[in-house]
Design an enzyme around this catalytic site. Structure first.
Site, PDB file in Angstrom:
ATOM      1  N   ARG A  25       0.756  -1.263   0.235  1.00 25.33           N
ATOM      2  CA  ARG A  25      -0.292  -0.093  -0.027  1.00 25.33           C
ATOM      3  C   ARG A  25       0.994   1.313   0.361  1.00 25.33           C
ATOM      4  NH1 ARG A  25      -3.385   2.683   4.005  1.00 25.33           N
ATOM      5  NH2 ARG A  25      -4.767   3.686   2.476  1.00 25.33           N
ATOM      6  N   HIS A  55       1.006   4.723  -3.172  1.00 30.44           N
ATOM      7  CA  HIS A  55       0.719   5.429  -2.917  1.00 30.44           C
ATOM      8  C   HIS A  55       1.957   6.364  -2.902  1.00 30.44           C
ATOM      9  CE1 HIS A  55      -2.955   5.434   0.729  1.00 30.44           C
ATOM     10  NE2 HIS A  55      -3.708   4.325  -0.356  1.00 30.44           N
ATOM     11  N   ASP A  56       2.373   6.426  -3.160  1.00 32.43           N
ATOM     12  CA  ASP A  56       4.625   6.611  -3.230  1.00 32.43           C
ATOM     13  C   ASP A  56       3.843   6.710  -4.290  1.00 32.43           C
ATOM     14  OD1 ASP A  56       6.238   7.719  -2.823  1.00 32.43           O
ATOM     15  OD2 ASP A  56       7.561   6.388  -3.851  1.00 32.43           O
ATOM     16  N   VAL A  77       1.572   9.291  -6.663  1.00 31.10           N
ATOM     17  CA  VAL A  77       1.413  10.905  -5.932  1.00 31.10           C
ATOM     18  C   VAL A  77       2.858  11.446  -6.027  1.00 31.10           C
ATOM     19  CG1 VAL A  77       1.504  12.683  -4.298  1.00 31.10           C
ATOM     20  CG2 VAL A  77      -0.366  10.244  -4.065  1.00 31.10           C
ATOM     21  N   GLY A  91       4.875  10.283  -8.568  1.00 32.02           N
ATOM     22  CA  GLY A  91       5.717   9.089  -9.127  1.00 32.02           C
ATOM     23  C   GLY A  91       6.119   8.706  -7.690  1.00 32.02           C
ATOM     24  N   ASP A 116       9.094   7.938  -6.061  1.00 34.83           N
ATOM     25  CA  ASP A 116      10.007   9.276  -5.272  1.00 34.83           C
ATOM     26  C   ASP A 116      10.233   9.461  -3.229  1.00 34.83           C
ATOM     27  OD1 ASP A 116       7.836  10.755  -5.108  1.00 34.83           O
ATOM     28  OD2 ASP A 116       7.881  12.582  -5.705  1.00 34.83           O
ATOM     29  N   SER A 130       8.316   9.579  -1.539  1.00 32.72           N
ATOM     30  CA  SER A 130       7.893  11.929  -0.950  1.00 32.72           C
ATOM     31  C   SER A 130       6.993  11.046  -0.105  1.00 32.72           C
ATOM     32  CB  SER A 130       6.471  11.833  -2.394  1.00 32.72           C
ATOM     33  OG  SER A 130       5.624  11.462  -2.646  1.00 32.72           O
ATOM     34  N   ASN A 188      -3.897   9.039   3.146  1.00 30.75           N
ATOM     35  CA  ASN A 188      -2.526   8.191   4.115  1.00 30.75           C
ATOM     36  C   ASN A 188      -3.641   7.260   5.419  1.00 30.75           C
ATOM     37  OD1 ASN A 188      -1.775   9.277   6.721  1.00 30.75           O
ATOM     38  ND2 ASN A 188      -2.234  11.175   6.062  1.00 30.75           N
ATOM     39  N   PRO A 237      -7.778   7.902  -5.434  1.00 33.28           N
ATOM     40  CA  PRO A 237      -9.230   7.420  -5.092  1.00 33.28           C
ATOM     41  C   PRO A 237      -9.541   6.676  -3.607  1.00 33.28           C
ATOM     42  CG  PRO A 237      -8.343   5.186  -6.801  1.00 33.28           C
ATOM     43  CD  PRO A 237      -6.967   6.940  -6.212  1.00 33.28           C
ATOM     44  N   HIS A 244      -4.911  -6.514  -3.206  1.00 30.25           N
ATOM     45  CA  HIS A 244      -5.820  -7.232  -2.359  1.00 30.25           C
ATOM     46  C   HIS A 244      -6.270  -7.950  -1.428  1.00 30.25           C
ATOM     47  CE1 HIS A 244      -7.897  -2.412  -2.330  1.00 30.25           C
ATOM     48  NE2 HIS A 244      -6.783  -2.453  -2.139  1.00 30.25           N
ATOM     49  N   ASP A 247      -9.140  -9.675   2.413  1.00 27.92           N
ATOM     50  CA  ASP A 247      -9.304 -11.293   1.583  1.00 27.92           C
ATOM     51  C   ASP A 247      -9.650 -11.983   2.850  1.00 27.92           C
ATOM     52  OD1 ASP A 247      -9.614 -14.075   1.441  1.00 27.92           O
ATOM     53  OD2 ASP A 247      -7.330 -14.075  -0.437  1.00 27.92           O
ATOM     54  N   THR A 305      -7.430 -15.945   2.299  1.00 28.87           N
ATOM     55  CA  THR A 305      -6.246 -16.449   2.704  1.00 28.87           C
ATOM     56  C   THR A 305      -5.395 -15.055   2.948  1.00 28.87           C
ATOM     57  OG1 THR A 305      -5.613 -16.434   0.558  1.00 28.87           O
ATOM     58  CG2 THR A 305      -5.957 -18.337   2.044  1.00 28.87           C
TER      59      THR A 305
HETATM   60  C1  HEM Z   1      -8.688   1.838  -7.055  1.00 30.64           C
HETATM   61  C2  HEM Z   1      -7.931   1.763  -6.659  1.00 30.64           C
HETATM   62  C3  HEM Z   1      -7.551   1.491  -5.062  1.00 30.64           C
HETATM   63  C4  HEM Z   1      -8.628   1.881  -3.814  1.00 30.64           C
HETATM   64  C5  HEM Z   1      -9.670   2.791  -3.877  1.00 30.64           C
HETATM   65  C6  HEM Z   1      -7.952   1.705  -2.703  1.00 30.64           C
HETATM   66  C7  HEM Z   1      -8.308   1.343  -1.345  1.00 30.64           C
HETATM   67  C8  HEM Z   1      -7.653   1.051  -0.121  1.00 30.64           C
HETATM   68  C9  HEM Z   1      -8.226   0.667   1.285  1.00 30.64           C
HETATM   69  C10 HEM Z   1      -9.869   1.970   1.400  1.00 30.64           C
HETATM   70  C11 HEM Z   1      -8.055  -0.170   1.861  1.00 30.64           C
HETATM   71  C12 HEM Z   1      -7.916   0.186   3.509  1.00 30.64           C
HETATM   72  C13 HEM Z   1      -6.812   0.880   4.274  1.00 30.64           C
HETATM   73  C14 HEM Z   1      -6.591   0.967   5.502  1.00 30.64           C
HETATM   74  O1  HEM Z   1      -8.051   0.442   5.638  1.00 30.64           O
HETATM   75  O2  HEM Z   1      -6.116   1.096   6.455  1.00 30.64           O
HETATM   76  C15 HEM Z   1      -6.903  -0.537   1.385  1.00 30.64           C
HETATM   77  C16 HEM Z   1      -6.129  -1.496   1.392  1.00 30.64           C
HETATM   78  C17 HEM Z   1      -4.866  -1.730   0.941  1.00 30.64           C
HETATM   79  N1  HEM Z   1      -4.019  -1.451  -0.329  1.00 30.64           N
HETATM   80 FE1  HEM Z   1      -5.800  -0.361  -1.325  1.00 30.64          FE
HETATM   81  N2  HEM Z   1      -6.680   0.889  -2.532  1.00 30.64           N
HETATM   82  C18 HEM Z   1      -6.461   0.476  -4.736  1.00 30.64           C
HETATM   83  C19 HEM Z   1      -5.795   0.384  -4.443  1.00 30.64           C
HETATM   84  C20 HEM Z   1      -4.434   0.015  -4.289  1.00 30.64           C
HETATM   85  C21 HEM Z   1      -3.644  -0.864  -5.132  1.00 30.64           C
HETATM   86  C22 HEM Z   1      -2.937  -0.081  -6.369  1.00 30.64           C
HETATM   87  C23 HEM Z   1      -2.712  -1.489  -4.074  1.00 30.64           C
HETATM   88  C24 HEM Z   1      -1.151  -2.125  -4.758  1.00 30.64           C
HETATM   89  C25 HEM Z   1      -0.993  -2.272  -5.852  1.00 30.64           C
HETATM   90  C26 HEM Z   1      -3.282  -1.950  -2.736  1.00 30.64           C
HETATM   91  C27 HEM Z   1      -2.909  -2.545  -1.816  1.00 30.64           C
HETATM   92  C28 HEM Z   1      -3.622  -2.077  -0.816  1.00 30.64           C
HETATM   93  C29 HEM Z   1      -3.348  -2.860   0.834  1.00 30.64           C
HETATM   94  C30 HEM Z   1      -1.705  -3.866   0.492  1.00 30.64           C
HETATM   95  C31 HEM Z   1      -3.523  -2.765   1.375  1.00 30.64           C
HETATM   96  C32 HEM Z   1      -3.886  -3.530   3.027  1.00 30.64           C
HETATM   97  C33 HEM Z   1      -3.028  -2.144   3.661  1.00 30.64           C
HETATM   98  C34 HEM Z   1      -2.832  -3.020   5.276  1.00 30.64           C
HETATM   99  O3  HEM Z   1      -2.790  -4.041   5.301  1.00 30.64           O
HETATM  100  O4  HEM Z   1      -2.385  -2.076   5.769  1.00 30.64           O
HETATM  101  N3  HEM Z   1      -3.896  -0.608  -3.242  1.00 30.64           N
HETATM  102  N4  HEM Z   1      -6.957  -0.052  -0.063  1.00 30.64           N
HETATM  103  C1  LIG Z   2       1.496   7.958   9.294  1.00 28.76           C
HETATM  104  C2  LIG Z   2       0.812   9.048   9.396  1.00 28.76           C
HETATM  105  O1  LIG Z   2       2.109  10.138   9.848  1.00 28.76           O
HETATM  106  N1  LIG Z   2      -0.534   9.577   9.099  1.00 28.76           N
HETATM  107  C3  LIG Z   2      -0.700  10.773   9.490  1.00 28.76           C
HETATM  108  C4  LIG Z   2      -2.313  10.740   8.372  1.00 28.76           C
HETATM  109  O2  LIG Z   2      -3.010  12.212   8.491  1.00 28.76           O
HETATM  110  C5  LIG Z   2      -3.634  12.251   9.630  1.00 28.76           C
HETATM  111  C6  LIG Z   2      -5.321  14.028   9.520  1.00 28.76           C
HETATM  112  O3  LIG Z   2      -5.518  13.375   8.227  1.00 28.76           O
HETATM  113  C7  LIG Z   2      -2.371  12.317  10.239  1.00 28.76           C
HETATM  114  O4  LIG Z   2      -3.602  12.041  12.060  1.00 28.76           O
HETATM  115  C8  LIG Z   2      -1.876  10.851  10.433  1.00 28.76           C
HETATM  116  O5  LIG Z   2      -0.673  11.340  11.621  1.00 28.76           O
END
Ligand code: HEM
Ligand SMILES: CC(=O)N[C@H]1CO[C@H](CO)[C@@H](O)[C@@H]1O
Ligand SMILES: *[C@@H]1O[C@H](CO)[C@@H](O)[C@H](O)[C@H]1NC(C)=O
Ligand SMILES: *[C@@H]1O[C@H](CO)[C@@H](O)[C@H](O)[C@H]1NC(C)=O
Ligand SMILES: *[C@@H]1O[C@H](CO)[C@@H](O)[C@H](O)[C@H]1NC(C)=O
Length: 325
Positions: free
Chosen positions: A55, A59-60, A63, A65, A67, A69, A87, A153, A183, A233, A236
């Site tokens: 994730r 995100h890097d 936004v 590229g 880099d 950031s 974030n 998104p 995911h 998921d 698994t």
């Molecule tokens: C339309 C595109 C996407 C949307 C709207 C989206 C949205 C989200 C959201 C809302 C979460 C939950 C975060 C949380 O509750 O902490 C999440 C988790 C995650 N996303 Fe996405 N995501 C997208 C694309 C991607 C892509 C492209 C990747 C990686 C290649 C990715 C990897 C992950 C992973 C691995 C998690 C789990 C993070 C964790 O366990 O801390 N996502 N995503």
């Molecule tokens: C990891 C991190 O710095 N998270 C920040 C995300 O943004 C919120 C506010 O929008 C900060 O409170 C968190 O520290």
């Protein structure tokens, strides 16, 4: 003529500076194995590091590229990307710090934080049972990190809306579906999906596209506390496999966009293909991850190689200057 030839070849690497496999082979031969060791150790301690890094990497790269950031800490005067809403729950910063510390000890100011994120993600994917792919390196660290640049998104975005975001980064529809296969690991906080569990869009009922058994389970999970989470998921959650695609075919997508992928006419076929063939998915995933890692990268003399992944070098320098007074 004789003079022009060597000049031409001398200029070539500058003009065509780009990522290459083994970029650190002569400047820091241990670079990739140092990152691998740090990730291996962390994975044994906490296998959810794979999801965290995936994730963070996404995100890097989406936004400004790839880099690094996303790693910059906000300061009192200047908020960074970390201060932006989306974030929210990005995690795994400490493991990047740890890798950077060891790399700085072995080869100071050589390996970029942007490459560390990319390599660490690759290694964590392999450890979770995913593909193990070669990766070009040579990324440089960016000089900006601004919360206003974070236009990622949200979970309720439509397939066509998400496609616009991915197309803007040079990704095709099939690559978007492939990358959302990430995911298959990790968690989501209830606040990203609990609106699907009751009175969905004012209907007085849960989202009809979610399996009723799952609705009942998540309803219990999310009642626990305000920070409750569910596995993306349900089958698994720690394995980098194609189970995500099988789950969304069973109406067990957690985020709305996950479920939409299985239902939308433009993506349903790709989803079935990945659900029925783990090898095909893993091959596509490796390729799409390599492409994700090359989005708008800085190379050559652009940007810098940060000493500390959380601060720009110029910021480090001015702090030292102030202290010297
Ligand atoms: C339309 C595109 C996407 C949307 C709207 C989206 C949205 C989200 C959201 C809302 C979460 C939950 C975060 C949380 O509750 O902490 C999440 C988790 C995650 N996303 Fe996405 N995501 C997208 C694309 C991607 C892509 C492209 C990747 C990686 C290649 C990715 C990897 C992950 C992973 C691995 C998690 C789990 C993070 C964790 O366990 O801390 N996502 N995503
Ligand atoms: C990891 C991190 O710095 N998270 C920040 C995300 O943004 C919120 C506010 O929008 C900060 O409170 C968190 O520290
Ligand atoms: C991935 O491949 C590299 C290079 O061959 C190897 O060093 C590493 O141990 C592999 N990772 C896993 C988890 O198998
Ligand atoms: C969700 O849980 C609440 C109690 O917390 C219960 O009243 C409600 O009926 C449940 N809804 C579903 C759809 O399971
Ligand atoms: C939820 O998370 C916030 C922010 O980390 C924290 O302040 C709060 O105590 C948490 N609530 C519970 C019930 O754990």
């Amino acid at each position: 003529m004789k003079i022009k030839f060597p000049l031409f070849f001398f200029l070539l690497p500058l003009v065509f500076a780009e990522l290459q496999v083994g970029f650190y082979k002569s400047t820091c031969p241990q670079a990739e194995s140092i990152v691998q060791q740090v990730i291996q150790t962390e994975f044994c301690r906490d296998p959810s590091i794979t999801a965290a890094l995936l994730r963070m990497h996404f995100h890097d790269c989406f936004v400004t590229g790839c880099d690094a950031s996303i790693l910059i800490d906000s300061t009192r005067n200047k908020p960074s990307e970390k201060a932006a809403g989306p974030n929210l729950t990005v995690r795994g910063f400490e493991v990047i710090d740890n890798a950077k510390k060891r790399l700085e000890a072995a080869c100071p100011s050589i390996v970029s934080c942007a490459d560390i994120i990319t390599l660490a993600t690759r290694d964590a994917i392999a450890l979770a049972g995913g593909p193990n792919y070669t990766l070009p390196t040579g990324r440089r660290d960016g000089l900006v990190s601004n919360p206003d640049d974070v236009l990622l998104p949200g979970p309720g975005i439509s397939v066509s809306g998400a496609l616009q975001v991915f197309t803007a980064k040079g990704m095709a529809l099939s690559e978007m579906v492939t990358l959302l296969g990430a995911h298959t690991v990790g968690i989501a906080h209830c606040f990203f999906f609990d609106y699907r569990l009751s009175n969905y869009e004012g209907s007085g009922a849960p989202d009809p596209s979610m399996d009723p058994g799952l609705v009942a389970e998540l309803n219990v999970t999310c009642a626990r506390n305000e920070n409750a989470t569910a596995f993306l998921d349900q089958s698994t959650s720690l394995t980098m496999d194609n189970e995500y695609f099988k789950q969304i075919l069973l109406r067990k997508g957690i985020l709305q966009i996950d479920q939409e992928l299985a239902l939308d006419r433009s993506t349903a076929g790709i989803v079935s293909g990945f659900a029925s063939d783990r090898i095909v998915f893993q091959r596509s995933f490796a390729k799409a991850m390599r492409k994700l890692g090359s989005v708008q990268v800085l190379v050559g003399k652009a940007g810098e190689i940060r000493k500390n992944c959380r601060v720009f070098n110029t910021a480090t320098k001015s702090t030292k200057e102030i202290r010297a007074f």
